[in-house]
Design a protein around this motif. Structure first.
Motif, PDB file in Angstrom:
ATOM      1  N   SER A 211      17.276 -19.001  -3.452  1.00 26.03           N
ATOM      2  CA  SER A 211      18.006 -20.247  -3.648  1.00 26.03           C
ATOM      3  C   SER A 211      17.334 -21.073  -4.739  1.00 26.03           C
ATOM      4  O   SER A 211      16.206 -20.783  -5.145  1.00 26.03           O
ATOM      5  CB  SER A 211      18.030 -21.059  -2.347  1.00 26.03           C
ATOM      6  N   LYS A 212      18.019 -22.115  -5.152  1.00 28.93           N
ATOM      7  CA  LYS A 212      17.456 -23.033  -6.132  1.00 28.93           C
ATOM      8  C   LYS A 212      16.202 -23.699  -5.575  1.00 28.93           C
ATOM      9  O   LYS A 212      15.201 -23.846  -6.276  1.00 28.93           O
ATOM     10  CB  LYS A 212      18.510 -24.085  -6.518  1.00 28.93           C
ATOM     11  N   GLU A 213      16.238 -24.087  -4.306  1.00 29.95           N
ATOM     12  CA  GLU A 213      15.083 -24.736  -3.683  1.00 29.95           C
ATOM     13  C   GLU A 213      13.866 -23.817  -3.684  1.00 29.95           C
ATOM     14  O   GLU A 213      12.726 -24.270  -3.860  1.00 29.95           O
ATOM     15  CB  GLU A 213      15.415 -25.160  -2.243  1.00 29.95           C
ATOM     16  N   ALA A 214      14.097 -22.535  -3.477  1.00 28.94           N
ATOM     17  CA  ALA A 214      12.983 -21.576  -3.436  1.00 28.94           C
ATOM     18  C   ALA A 214      12.218 -21.529  -4.753  1.00 28.94           C
ATOM     19  O   ALA A 214      11.031 -21.184  -4.769  1.00 28.94           O
ATOM     20  CB  ALA A 214      13.504 -20.188  -3.072  1.00 28.94           C
ATOM     21  N   LEU A 215      12.875 -21.899  -5.849  1.00 31.16           N
ATOM     22  CA  LEU A 215      12.195 -21.926  -7.144  1.00 31.16           C
ATOM     23  C   LEU A 215      11.054 -22.935  -7.163  1.00 31.16           C
ATOM     24  O   LEU A 215      10.043 -22.730  -7.838  1.00 31.16           O
ATOM     25  CB  LEU A 215      13.195 -22.265  -8.259  1.00 31.16           C
ATOM     26  N   VAL A 216      11.206 -24.020  -6.436  1.00 32.85           N
ATOM     27  CA  VAL A 216      10.171 -25.054  -6.391  1.00 32.85           C
ATOM     28  C   VAL A 216       9.001 -24.602  -5.523  1.00 32.85           C
ATOM     29  O   VAL A 216       7.849 -24.914  -5.803  1.00 32.85           O
ATOM     30  CB  VAL A 216      10.757 -26.386  -5.861  1.00 32.85           C
ATOM     31  N   PHE A 217       9.303 -23.836  -4.484  1.00 33.89           N
ATOM     32  CA  PHE A 217       8.289 -23.396  -3.527  1.00 33.89           C
ATOM     33  C   PHE A 217       7.973 -21.920  -3.741  1.00 33.89           C
ATOM     34  O   PHE A 217       7.985 -21.133  -2.801  1.00 33.89           O
ATOM     35  CB  PHE A 217       8.783 -23.652  -2.098  1.00 33.89           C
ATOM     36  N   GLU A 218       7.671 -21.550  -4.967  1.00 35.34           N
ATOM     37  CA  GLU A 218       7.503 -20.144  -5.301  1.00 35.34           C
ATOM     38  C   GLU A 218       6.313 -19.488  -4.611  1.00 35.34           C
ATOM     39  O   GLU A 218       6.251 -18.281  -4.514  1.00 35.34           O
ATOM     40  CB  GLU A 218       7.459 -19.953  -6.822  1.00 35.34           C
ATOM     41  N   GLN A 219       5.371 -20.250  -4.082  1.00 32.36           N
ATOM     42  CA  GLN A 219       4.233 -19.683  -3.350  1.00 32.36           C
ATOM     43  C   GLN A 219       4.507 -19.569  -1.854  1.00 32.36           C
ATOM     44  O   GLN A 219       3.612 -19.198  -1.088  1.00 32.36           O
ATOM     45  CB  GLN A 219       2.991 -20.551  -3.583  1.00 32.36           C
ATOM     46  N   ASP A 220       5.706 -19.878  -1.427  1.00 35.34           N
ATOM     47  CA  ASP A 220       6.087 -19.894  -0.018  1.00 35.34           C
ATOM     48  C   ASP A 220       5.665 -18.618   0.716  1.00 35.34           C
ATOM     49  O   ASP A 220       4.926 -18.671   1.701  1.00 35.34           O
ATOM     50  CB  ASP A 220       7.593 -20.131   0.085  1.00 35.34           C
ATOM     51  N   ASP A 221       6.111 -17.471   0.259  1.00 38.36           N
ATOM     52  CA  ASP A 221       5.803 -16.214   0.945  1.00 38.36           C
ATOM     53  C   ASP A 221       4.308 -15.940   0.955  1.00 38.36           C
ATOM     54  O   ASP A 221       3.761 -15.460   1.945  1.00 38.36           O
ATOM     55  CB  ASP A 221       6.550 -15.039   0.297  1.00 38.36           C
ATOM     56  N   ASN A 222       3.649 -16.238  -0.152  1.00 37.87           N
ATOM     57  CA  ASN A 222       2.205 -16.037  -0.242  1.00 37.87           C
ATOM     58  C   ASN A 222       1.469 -16.904   0.783  1.00 37.87           C
ATOM     59  O   ASN A 222       0.561 -16.440   1.466  1.00 37.87           O
ATOM     60  CB  ASN A 222       1.728 -16.345  -1.665  1.00 37.87           C
ATOM     61  N   PHE A 223       1.860 -18.170   0.889  1.00 39.69           N
ATOM     62  CA  PHE A 223       1.215 -19.064   1.845  1.00 39.69           C
ATOM     63  C   PHE A 223       1.429 -18.579   3.283  1.00 39.69           C
ATOM     64  O   PHE A 223       0.509 -18.582   4.097  1.00 39.69           O
ATOM     65  CB  PHE A 223       1.714 -20.496   1.690  1.00 39.69           C
ATOM     66  N   GLU A 224       2.654 -18.183   3.589  1.00 38.71           N
ATOM     67  CA  GLU A 224       2.949 -17.695   4.935  1.00 38.71           C
ATOM     68  C   GLU A 224       2.108 -16.464   5.257  1.00 38.71           C
ATOM     69  O   GLU A 224       1.519 -16.359   6.342  1.00 38.71           O
ATOM     70  CB  GLU A 224       4.437 -17.377   5.059  1.00 38.71           C
ATOM     71  N   GLN A 225       2.023 -15.559   4.319  1.00 35.03           N
ATOM     72  CA  GLN A 225       1.236 -14.337   4.501  1.00 35.03           C
ATOM     73  C   GLN A 225      -0.247 -14.675   4.675  1.00 35.03           C
ATOM     74  O   GLN A 225      -0.915 -14.109   5.539  1.00 35.03           O
ATOM     75  CB  GLN A 225       1.446 -13.412   3.307  1.00 35.03           C
ATOM     76  N   ARG A 226      -0.753 -15.590   3.885  1.00 29.53           N
ATOM     77  CA  ARG A 226      -2.166 -15.961   3.977  1.00 29.53           C
ATOM     78  C   ARG A 226      -2.488 -16.570   5.337  1.00 29.53           C
ATOM     79  O   ARG A 226      -3.556 -16.309   5.901  1.00 29.53           O
ATOM     80  CB  ARG A 226      -2.537 -16.925   2.855  1.00 29.53           C
ATOM     81  N   LEU A 227      -1.589 -17.377   5.872  1.00 27.81           N
ATOM     82  CA  LEU A 227      -1.815 -17.976   7.191  1.00 27.81           C
ATOM     83  C   LEU A 227      -1.877 -16.914   8.280  1.00 27.81           C
ATOM     84  O   LEU A 227      -2.778 -16.941   9.136  1.00 27.81           O
ATOM     85  CB  LEU A 227      -0.709 -18.978   7.514  1.00 27.81           C
ATOM     86  N   THR A 228      -0.945 -15.990   8.271  1.00 26.80           N
ATOM     87  CA  THR A 228      -0.967 -14.957   9.312  1.00 26.80           C
ATOM     88  C   THR A 228      -2.164 -14.028   9.128  1.00 26.80           C
ATOM     89  O   THR A 228      -2.769 -13.599  10.109  1.00 26.80           O
ATOM     90  CB  THR A 228       0.350 -14.153   9.346  1.00 26.80           C
ATOM     91  N   GLN A 229      -2.548 -13.768   7.885  1.00 30.02           N
ATOM     92  CA  GLN A 229      -3.711 -12.918   7.651  1.00 30.02           C
ATOM     93  C   GLN A 229      -5.020 -13.601   8.036  1.00 30.02           C
ATOM     94  O   GLN A 229      -6.001 -12.927   8.343  1.00 30.02           O
ATOM     95  CB  GLN A 229      -3.762 -12.469   6.189  1.00 30.02           C
ATOM     96  N   ALA A 230      -5.043 -14.930   8.039  1.00 32.61           N
ATOM     97  CA  ALA A 230      -6.230 -15.637   8.522  1.00 32.61           C
ATOM     98  C   ALA A 230      -6.478 -15.288   9.981  1.00 32.61           C
ATOM     99  O   ALA A 230      -7.621 -15.274  10.443  1.00 32.61           O
ATOM    100  CB  ALA A 230      -6.065 -17.146   8.346  1.00 32.61           C
ATOM    101  N   VAL A 231      -5.416 -14.976  10.711  1.00 36.45           N
ATOM    102  CA  VAL A 231      -5.526 -14.556  12.109  1.00 36.45           C
ATOM    103  C   VAL A 231      -5.798 -13.057  12.180  1.00 36.45           C
ATOM    104  O   VAL A 231      -6.772 -12.620  12.802  1.00 36.45           O
ATOM    105  CB  VAL A 231      -4.236 -14.889  12.900  1.00 36.45           C
ATOM    106  N   THR A 232      -4.963 -12.273  11.540  1.00 40.34           N
ATOM    107  CA  THR A 232      -5.021 -10.816  11.723  1.00 40.34           C
ATOM    108  C   THR A 232      -6.175 -10.141  10.987  1.00 40.34           C
ATOM    109  O   THR A 232      -6.623  -9.076  11.416  1.00 40.34           O
ATOM    110  CB  THR A 232      -3.694 -10.166  11.276  1.00 40.34           C
TER     111      THR A 232
END
Length: 192
Positions: free
Chosen positions: A60-81
């Motif tokens: 989406s257009k909004e996703a262009l602003v939050f281009e690190q979204d997936d990376n941040f989500e992955q980093r948070l879960t990997q902090a646990v796993t």
């Protein structure tokens, strides 16, 4: 701290470069003209890609602003796993939030957050993104056999962690805010 993997193959590097080129072009246009004044076709033209190529990288257009979204989500879960055996959970999450905060409070980010604050669509997207990140983090917490907490406790701590990032980002001293907030998160985790 978890570091995102660098694409190794030629094709993966090319895709990552195209994605970054699109995100950079979008942000440049949004900041120059205003988020609402820029269309998807404008971004695609600026990045010299087809609209279909843009949508293959961003939903989406909004996703262009939050281009690190997936990376941040992955980093948070990997902090646990990916934490070491018997490594305490809360310090691992705190380190990741501090790293994300450093990235998002770096010089030059203030205009981006002003743009987000001024756009209802971007604020709503950011809120849905935070909820998704909290759900992913809660799932990772609940799946860890060493943590043995209820689903409710995992969901609550996950929300606290995600909110810690948001609250600290808005604070006059973000790092001090993280320290203060994570003392409360640690206390809440210990009583669950």
């Amino acid at each position: 701290m978890t570091v995102p993997t660098v694409p190794t193959g030629r094709r993966e590097r090319k895709k990552a470069a195209t994605r970054q080129k699109i995100a950079d072009a979008a942000l440049r246009l949004f900041l120059e003209r205003g988020y609402d004044a820029v269309g998807i076709r404008d971004v695609a033209a600026e990045a010299d890609v087809a609209v279909t190529t843009l949508f293959s990288h961003f939903a989406s257009k909004e996703a262009l602003v939050f281009e690190q979204d997936d990376n941040f989500e992955q980093r948070l879960t990997q902090a646990v796993t990916n934490r070491a055996p018997h490594e305490p959970l809360i310090p691992a999450l705190r380190r990741e939030i501090q790293a994300m905060l450093r990235h998002c409070t770096a010089d030059g980010t203030a205009p981006i957050y002003r743009m987000i604050d001024e756009s209802r669509a971007l604020r709503e997207y950011e809120e849905s993104m935070r909820l998704r990140h909290a759900d992913s983090l809660a799932t990772a917490l609940a799946a860890d056999p060493d943590l043995s907490r209820t689903t409710t406790a995992c969901r609550t701590i996950a929300r606290f962690v995600i909110d810690a990032y948001s609250l600290a980002r808005e604070a006059a001293d973000p790092q001090a805010a993280v320290d203060e907030i994570f003392q409360m998160i640690e206390a809440a985790w210990e009583v669950t």
